[in-house]
Scaffold this active site. Structure first.
Site, PDB file in Angstrom:
ATOM      1  N   ASP A 151      -2.077   3.702   4.532  1.00 49.05           N
ATOM      2  CA  ASP A 151      -1.935   2.500   3.711  1.00 49.05           C
ATOM      3  C   ASP A 151      -1.222   2.840   2.406  1.00 49.05           C
ATOM      4  O   ASP A 151      -1.252   3.985   1.941  1.00 49.05           O
ATOM      5  CB  ASP A 151      -3.309   1.911   3.379  1.00 49.05           C
ATOM      6  CG  ASP A 151      -4.000   1.296   4.580  1.00 49.05           C
ATOM      7  OD1 ASP A 151      -3.310   1.049   5.593  1.00 49.05           O
ATOM      8  OD2 ASP A 151      -5.216   1.075   4.514  1.00 49.05           O
ATOM      9  N   LYS A 152      -0.614   1.837   1.820  1.00 54.18           N
ATOM     10  CA  LYS A 152       0.147   2.032   0.578  1.00 54.18           C
ATOM     11  C   LYS A 152      -0.662   2.773  -0.476  1.00 54.18           C
ATOM     12  O   LYS A 152      -0.165   3.706  -1.125  1.00 54.18           O
ATOM     13  CB  LYS A 152       0.609   0.678   0.035  1.00 54.18           C
ATOM     14  CG  LYS A 152       1.400   0.768  -1.267  1.00 54.18           C
ATOM     15  CD  LYS A 152       1.872  -0.605  -1.716  1.00 54.18           C
ATOM     16  CE  LYS A 152       2.683  -0.504  -3.003  1.00 54.18           C
ATOM     17  NZ  LYS A 152       3.167  -1.838  -3.447  1.00 54.18           N
TER      18      LYS A 152
END
Length: 297
Positions: free
Chosen positions: A131-132
């Site tokens: 995830d970012k």
């Protein structure tokens, strides 16, 4: 460049089937290799339908490709590298891959620039994603054959990923397993939720340290499955959302959630080695009051 492999089977399997079944090369890549006319058996151009003999030497080329996505100058932290694979320590706040052709700020764009600088003529292939706002270890293949074999290892769960998370509250249990299916949240496109109709999801957790003053717990986690937001959803379901993860119920907001892909273990696709790397816990992982302490654990 090329890779040489020795036939270990004495069953007289044809080259096409051996590369597909024993090596794990997918059909699309097999076609490209065949069309390249660069695959050799005992240094000779083979007849693909004839049976191989035990001890035959296969020579398989690294096919030259156009480097994609577009290259962007970026500082990347290499944890391990050889001619087949690359393991990078991803910072929080950056996507693994571009969301559109116009997006040039992802880690994959930075790896593309690294490929350009190293004259590696291959597409950028991330074998898994983060995830970012998750930091830590992430695996890339450096050519199509490596990508195919690493994808296969990921599918059969031979590649092991271990995470660290800082969660809200003081967890009572020192270790446990969360076995709860995860599905999409129809009320919120970006969220996932526990759902009886969702995909099976299993998370193992072990408490590293409790911080009574801050009311936080540092937890080690490993996954039997790889669902989107799996750790975030499972920990929230226990009443212990990740610190800073307001999407899943955290009471405190920070620029990132406290999830770090700490360790990665990869059986090498062409050697008998097992590669294990650890990414240091970053300073922005949790509250500043705990940063120095967590970094020394």
């Amino acid at each position: 460049m090329k890779i040489e492999l020795t036939v270990t089977s004495d069953k007289g399997i044809a080259l096409q089937e051996y590369l597909k079944e024993n090596i794990g090369i997918p059909k699309s890549l097999l076609h490209e290799l065949r069309m390249s006319k660069e695959v050799k058996v005992n240094d000779k151009i083979p007849v693909w339908t004839l049976p191989l003999q035990k001890g035959d030497i296969l020579s398989i080329p690294f096919l030259k490709e156009t480097i994609t996505p577009s290259a962007t100058q970026m500082e990347i932290d290499v944890l391990y590298e050889d001619e087949h694979l690359l393991i990078i320590n991803k910072k929080a706040g950056i996507e693994t891959h571009p969301s559109s052709e116009e997006d040039t700020a992802s880690l994959s764009n930075g790896v593309a620039e690294y490929f350009v600088e190293q004259e590696i003529l291959a597409k950028v292939r991330h074998i898994h994603r983060l995830d970012k706002n998750t930091s830590g270890t992430i695996l890339f293949a450096k050519h199509a054959l490596s990508g195919a074999l690493l994808d296969r290892e990921m599918t059969v769960r031979k590649i092991k990923r271990t995470y660290l998370a800082l969660v809200e509250g003081l967890m009572d249990c020192s270790a446990g397993i969360v076995d709860k299916p995860i599905g999409k949240d129809r009320h919120h496109a970006a969220r996932r939720r526990i759902s009886s109709n969702g995909q099976k999801a299993v998370t193992h957790y072990k408490v590293w340290k409790r911080f009574p003053k801050e009311k936080l717990t540092l937890v080690e986690l490993s996954l039997d499955t790889g669902r989107t937001h799996q750790i975030r959803v499972h920990m929230s379901s226990l009443g212990h959302p990740l610190y800073g993860d307001t999407l899943y119920g955290a009471s405190v907001k920070q620029e990132r959630h406290s999830l770090h892909a700490w360790k990665l273990t990869v059986p090498h696709p062409f050697k008998e080695d097992v590669i294990t790397v650890e990414a240091p816990i970053p300073f922005d992982f949790g509250p500043r009051t705990l940063a120095a302490l967590i970094g020394k654990l």
